[in-house]
Scaffold this active site. Structure first.
Site, PDB file in Angstrom:
ATOM      1  N   GLU A 167      62.165  22.537  91.326  1.00 53.20           N
ATOM      2  CA  GLU A 167      62.455  21.865  89.804  1.00 53.20           C
ATOM      3  C   GLU A 167      63.346  20.811  89.695  1.00 53.20           C
ATOM      4  O   GLU A 167      64.348  20.977  91.005  1.00 53.20           O
ATOM      5  CB  GLU A 167      63.097  22.956  88.823  1.00 53.20           C
ATOM      6  CG  GLU A 167      64.023  23.990  89.231  1.00 53.20           C
ATOM      7  CD  GLU A 167      64.277  24.802  88.098  1.00 53.20           C
ATOM      8  OE1 GLU A 167      64.735  24.694  86.953  1.00 53.20           O
ATOM      9  OE2 GLU A 167      63.852  26.153  88.606  1.00 53.20           O
ATOM     10  N   CYS A 170      68.527  15.141  88.525  1.00 52.63           N
ATOM     11  CA  CYS A 170      68.861  16.180  89.231  1.00 52.63           C
ATOM     12  C   CYS A 170      67.867  16.750  90.077  1.00 52.63           C
ATOM     13  O   CYS A 170      67.021  17.094  89.507  1.00 52.63           O
ATOM     14  CB  CYS A 170      69.446  17.157  88.259  1.00 52.63           C
ATOM     15  SG  CYS A 170      70.008  18.647  89.024  1.00 52.63           S
ATOM     16  N   CYS A 208      67.579  29.597  97.595  1.00 51.69           N
ATOM     17  CA  CYS A 208      68.693  29.269  98.255  1.00 51.69           C
ATOM     18  C   CYS A 208      69.228  30.653  98.872  1.00 51.69           C
ATOM     19  O   CYS A 208      69.016  31.759  98.271  1.00 51.69           O
ATOM     20  CB  CYS A 208      69.724  29.062  96.985  1.00 51.69           C
ATOM     21  SG  CYS A 208      71.257  28.658  97.559  1.00 51.69           S
ATOM     22  N   CYS A 220      75.209  33.073  94.899  1.00 52.16           N
ATOM     23  CA  CYS A 220      76.296  32.998  93.932  1.00 52.16           C
ATOM     24  C   CYS A 220      76.044  34.080  92.809  1.00 52.16           C
ATOM     25  O   CYS A 220      74.842  34.007  92.275  1.00 52.16           O
ATOM     26  CB  CYS A 220      76.419  31.692  93.483  1.00 52.16           C
ATOM     27  SG  CYS A 220      77.099  30.577  94.789  1.00 52.16           S
ATOM     28  N   CYS A 272      74.149  32.342  89.508  1.00 52.33           N
ATOM     29  CA  CYS A 272      73.207  31.375  89.667  1.00 52.33           C
ATOM     30  C   CYS A 272      71.877  32.037  89.839  1.00 52.33           C
ATOM     31  O   CYS A 272      71.743  33.157  90.535  1.00 52.33           O
ATOM     32  CB  CYS A 272      73.680  30.514  90.762  1.00 52.33           C
ATOM     33  SG  CYS A 272      72.458  29.289  91.048  1.00 52.33           S
ATOM     34  N   GLY A 329      69.271  25.111  95.949  1.00 52.76           N
ATOM     35  CA  GLY A 329      69.572  24.739  97.371  1.00 52.76           C
ATOM     36  C   GLY A 329      70.902  24.406  97.727  1.00 52.76           C
ATOM     37  O   GLY A 329      71.694  23.779  96.509  1.00 52.76           O
ATOM     38  N   GLU A 330      71.375  24.534  99.091  1.00 55.36           N
ATOM     39  CA  GLU A 330      72.557  24.058  99.338  1.00 55.36           C
ATOM     40  C   GLU A 330      72.234  22.813 100.408  1.00 55.36           C
ATOM     41  O   GLU A 330      71.890  22.998 101.592  1.00 55.36           O
ATOM     42  CB  GLU A 330      73.340  25.248 100.090  1.00 55.36           C
ATOM     43  CG  GLU A 330      74.487  24.890 100.783  1.00 55.36           C
ATOM     44  CD  GLU A 330      75.430  23.792 100.019  1.00 55.36           C
ATOM     45  OE1 GLU A 330      76.015  24.259  98.881  1.00 55.36           O
ATOM     46  OE2 GLU A 330      75.878  22.877 100.694  1.00 55.36           O
ATOM     47  N   SER A 385      76.323  17.800  95.625  1.00 56.24           N
ATOM     48  CA  SER A 385      77.236  19.263  95.238  1.00 56.24           C
ATOM     49  C   SER A 385      76.972  20.250  96.419  1.00 56.24           C
ATOM     50  O   SER A 385      75.871  20.530  97.096  1.00 56.24           O
ATOM     51  CB  SER A 385      76.843  19.797  93.916  1.00 56.24           C
ATOM     52  OG  SER A 385      77.474  20.936  93.343  1.00 56.24           O
ATOM     53  N   SER A 412      81.833  23.012  94.429  1.00 56.29           N
ATOM     54  CA  SER A 412      81.510  24.153  93.207  1.00 56.29           C
ATOM     55  C   SER A 412      82.597  25.165  93.698  1.00 56.29           C
ATOM     56  O   SER A 412      82.789  25.786  94.597  1.00 56.29           O
ATOM     57  CB  SER A 412      80.479  24.678  93.445  1.00 56.29           C
ATOM     58  OG  SER A 412      79.106  23.914  93.271  1.00 56.29           O
ATOM     59  N   LEU A 413      83.807  24.899  92.627  1.00 59.93           N
ATOM     60  CA  LEU A 413      85.238  25.883  92.981  1.00 59.93           C
ATOM     61  C   LEU A 413      84.802  26.984  92.353  1.00 59.93           C
ATOM     62  O   LEU A 413      84.951  28.167  92.890  1.00 59.93           O
ATOM     63  CB  LEU A 413      86.109  24.725  92.625  1.00 59.93           C
ATOM     64  CG  LEU A 413      87.644  25.497  92.681  1.00 59.93           C
ATOM     65  CD1 LEU A 413      87.809  25.737  94.362  1.00 59.93           C
ATOM     66  CD2 LEU A 413      88.780  24.324  92.316  1.00 59.93           C
ATOM     67  N   HIS A 414      84.723  26.972  90.852  1.00 56.76           N
ATOM     68  CA  HIS A 414      84.657  28.177  89.955  1.00 56.76           C
ATOM     69  C   HIS A 414      85.598  29.122  90.025  1.00 56.76           C
ATOM     70  O   HIS A 414      85.590  30.121  89.365  1.00 56.76           O
ATOM     71  CB  HIS A 414      83.146  28.711  90.408  1.00 56.76           C
ATOM     72  CG  HIS A 414      82.011  27.888  90.166  1.00 56.76           C
ATOM     73  ND1 HIS A 414      82.166  26.785  89.640  1.00 56.76           N
ATOM     74  CD2 HIS A 414      81.042  27.787  91.105  1.00 56.76           C
ATOM     75  CE1 HIS A 414      80.832  26.359  89.725  1.00 56.76           C
ATOM     76  NE2 HIS A 414      80.411  26.737  90.707  1.00 56.76           N
ATOM     77  N   ASN A 471      75.767  28.711  82.021  1.00 56.23           N
ATOM     78  CA  ASN A 471      74.410  28.939  81.368  1.00 56.23           C
ATOM     79  C   ASN A 471      73.947  30.392  81.827  1.00 56.23           C
ATOM     80  O   ASN A 471      73.772  30.805  82.894  1.00 56.23           O
ATOM     81  CB  ASN A 471      73.471  28.110  82.097  1.00 56.23           C
ATOM     82  CG  ASN A 471      72.988  26.704  81.497  1.00 56.23           C
ATOM     83  OD1 ASN A 471      72.761  26.981  80.181  1.00 56.23           O
ATOM     84  ND2 ASN A 471      73.091  25.710  82.109  1.00 56.23           N
ATOM     85  N   CYS A 481      70.338  26.436  86.947  1.00 61.01           N
ATOM     86  CA  CYS A 481      69.692  26.057  88.093  1.00 61.01           C
ATOM     87  C   CYS A 481      68.669  27.126  88.306  1.00 61.01           C
ATOM     88  O   CYS A 481      69.196  28.175  88.231  1.00 61.01           O
ATOM     89  CB  CYS A 481      70.430  26.021  89.274  1.00 61.01           C
ATOM     90  SG  CYS A 481      71.967  24.939  88.982  1.00 61.01           S
TER      91      CYS A 481
HETATM   92  N1  SAH Z   1      74.453  24.747  96.338  1.00 67.36           N
HETATM   93  C1  SAH Z   1      75.100  23.560  95.616  1.00 67.36           C
HETATM   94  C2  SAH Z   1      74.052  22.694  94.739  1.00 67.36           C
HETATM   95  C3  SAH Z   1      73.569  23.425  93.642  1.00 67.36           C
HETATM   96  S1  SAH Z   1      74.261  24.348  92.279  1.00 67.36           S
HETATM   97  C4  SAH Z   1      76.519  23.984  94.973  1.00 67.36           C
HETATM   98  O1  SAH Z   1      76.693  25.215  94.984  1.00 67.36           O
HETATM   99  O2  SAH Z   1      76.957  23.223  94.664  1.00 67.36           O
HETATM  100  C5  SAH Z   1      74.780  22.930  91.207  1.00 67.36           C
HETATM  101  C6  SAH Z   1      75.956  23.596  90.383  1.00 67.36           C
HETATM  102  O3  SAH Z   1      75.600  24.156  89.350  1.00 67.36           O
HETATM  103  C7  SAH Z   1      77.043  24.203  91.064  1.00 67.36           C
HETATM  104  O4  SAH Z   1      78.262  23.821  90.908  1.00 67.36           O
HETATM  105  C8  SAH Z   1      76.681  25.623  90.696  1.00 67.36           C
HETATM  106  O5  SAH Z   1      77.935  26.507  90.856  1.00 67.36           O
HETATM  107  C9  SAH Z   1      76.254  25.570  89.180  1.00 67.36           C
HETATM  108  N2  SAH Z   1      75.677  26.692  88.641  1.00 67.36           N
HETATM  109  C10 SAH Z   1      74.672  27.381  89.022  1.00 67.36           C
HETATM  110  N3  SAH Z   1      74.385  28.476  88.079  1.00 67.36           N
HETATM  111  C11 SAH Z   1      75.098  27.873  87.236  1.00 67.36           C
HETATM  112  C12 SAH Z   1      75.133  28.686  85.871  1.00 67.36           C
HETATM  113  N4  SAH Z   1      74.196  29.745  85.405  1.00 67.36           N
HETATM  114  N5  SAH Z   1      75.799  27.950  84.729  1.00 67.36           N
HETATM  115  C13 SAH Z   1      76.297  27.002  85.181  1.00 67.36           C
HETATM  116  N6  SAH Z   1      76.276  26.203  86.290  1.00 67.36           N
HETATM  117  C14 SAH Z   1      75.894  26.953  87.436  1.00 67.36           C
END
Ligand code: SAH
Length: 352
Positions: free
Chosen positions: A92, A105, A112, A116, A119, A162-163, A194, A217-219, A292, A335
């Protein structure tokens, strides 16, 4: 395996044609058709002989992603595309309208492996890397649709499924072809990649010295907390990831953007905000993303009040904090959700 022409760069394609007993410059012509004119079929390439077109169709069929469905948001102008790849895999992509233009995007892998906890992309596991051509094909399909409205894609974010730094060779070819003067000439400065924090990948990307934006992607602001939601943190601890980001900045002169998905009750307290500010320091750029909600996971987004409070603390500490607008909320924004939903409902190919 037939020849994957869509993923090939100029010199490689010239050499291939020479090997086929054709003129080298045919490679250049094909590149212009595919990446400049966005041709979808060899028959559109009118400066090639009919015989060569027929031969290429047979020996090197174009493996463009096929547009399976397009979902248009009723709230904003976001469009979500679902593509079918030549082996049946679904990926997608999202087309978003911003004040500065349209951004695409795109996905870099089918599935993947990162897993995480918040996700949707990782739920069905990893399937395979996408080729450069399959990444380009996502952009080109959107570009073709926009051309009809006299608009164009100006920004690229590699933030779909994907990464990307685990598919770095193909990602680099994608970036080179997309910015090539015979192609779409997209500015590398308008491209963002990212990553969840693949240290060797960040280091390799630094050496390329491309002026693209790297988003991390720190979080979470501590290694302990990050490990709870991102399994990859066990392999690449926070300290090593931040050091790699610093190197990236020193080598490219481009500041890394930090993404922070806000999860209610997990990483949204005032203390979390202060820790984050202390970790990154003044001048850092943080993108706050209200989570999300993914139906398979229990996490949810905090209230607007908590989000604003968090942003205010960061700003007070000298951190540039932006709150990302949620686009396309009615069309499976997060995603991997669309691919999963579609696969579950219709094809049953992706399963937990
Ligand atoms: N693998 C890469 C790129 C894909 S994810 C990465 O981890 O950065 C793109 C972004 O969306 C990342 O910051 C990811 O952590 C975030 N993301 C994934 N699931 C999400 C969700 N449910 N709500 C908000 N952001 C999300």
């Amino acid at each position: 395996m037939s020849l994957d022409v869509l993923s090939m760069e100029g010199e490689a394609l010239n050499a291939c044609l020479e090997e086929m007993g054709e003129k080298r410059f045919r490679g250049k012509q094909i590149i212009s058709w595919l990446h400049g004119a966005l041709a979808e079929d060899y028959d559109q390439m009118t400066n090639l002989s009919k015989a060569l077109r027929a031969r290429l169709s047979k020996e090197a069929p174009l493996m463009l992603p096929v547009k399976e469905r397009v979902f248009s948001s009723q709230i904003d102008e976001t469009q979500k595309y679902l593509f079918r790849l030549s082996d049946g895999q679904l990926v997608e992509s999202v087309l978003m309208k911003h004040s500065y233009g349209y951004s695409a995007c795109i996905s870099s892998q089918a599935g993947c492996a990162m897993g995480c906890r918040f996700c949707a992309s990782g739920i069905g596991g990893f399937v395979r890397d996408l080729t450069a051509g399959e990444m380009l094909g996502q952009v080109y399909a959107m570009q073709r649709d926009l051309f009809q409205r006299k608009e164009r894609v100006s920004h690229i974010v590699v933030m779909g499924t994907g990464e990307p730094l685990l598919n770095l060779d193909n990602l680099l070819a994608f970036i080179r072809i997309l910015s090539d003067e015979k192609g779409q000439r997209l500015s590398r400065r308008n491209m963002t990649v990212s990553t969840c924090g693949i240290v060797p990948g960040i280091e390799r990307l630094s050496q390329e010295g491309l002026p693209i934006t790297l988003a991390l992607s720190l979080h979470a602001a501590t290694q302990e907390k990050r490990k709870e939601i991102m399994p990859i943190a066990k392999k690449y601890p926070l300290e090593a990831v931040l050091a790699a980001c610093q190197t990236y900045f020193e080598r490219t002169g481009r500041r890394v953007t930090y993404e922070y998905a806000m999860m209610a009750g997990f990483n949204d307290s005032e203390k979390d905000a202060r820790r984050l500010a202390a970790l990154l320091g003044r001048g850092a750029h943080v993108n706050l993303i209200p989570l999300n909600a993914v139906k398979e996971h229990a996490l949810s987004a905090p209230s607007a009040f908590v989000l604003e409070r968090f942003a205010a603390i960061l700003r007070r500490e000298g951190v540039n904090a932006t709150i990302r607008r949620s686009l396309g909320a009615d069309i499976e924004g997060a995603c991997g959700q669309l691919r999963r939903k579609y696969a579950d409902d219709t094809y049953g190919t992706v399963r937990t």
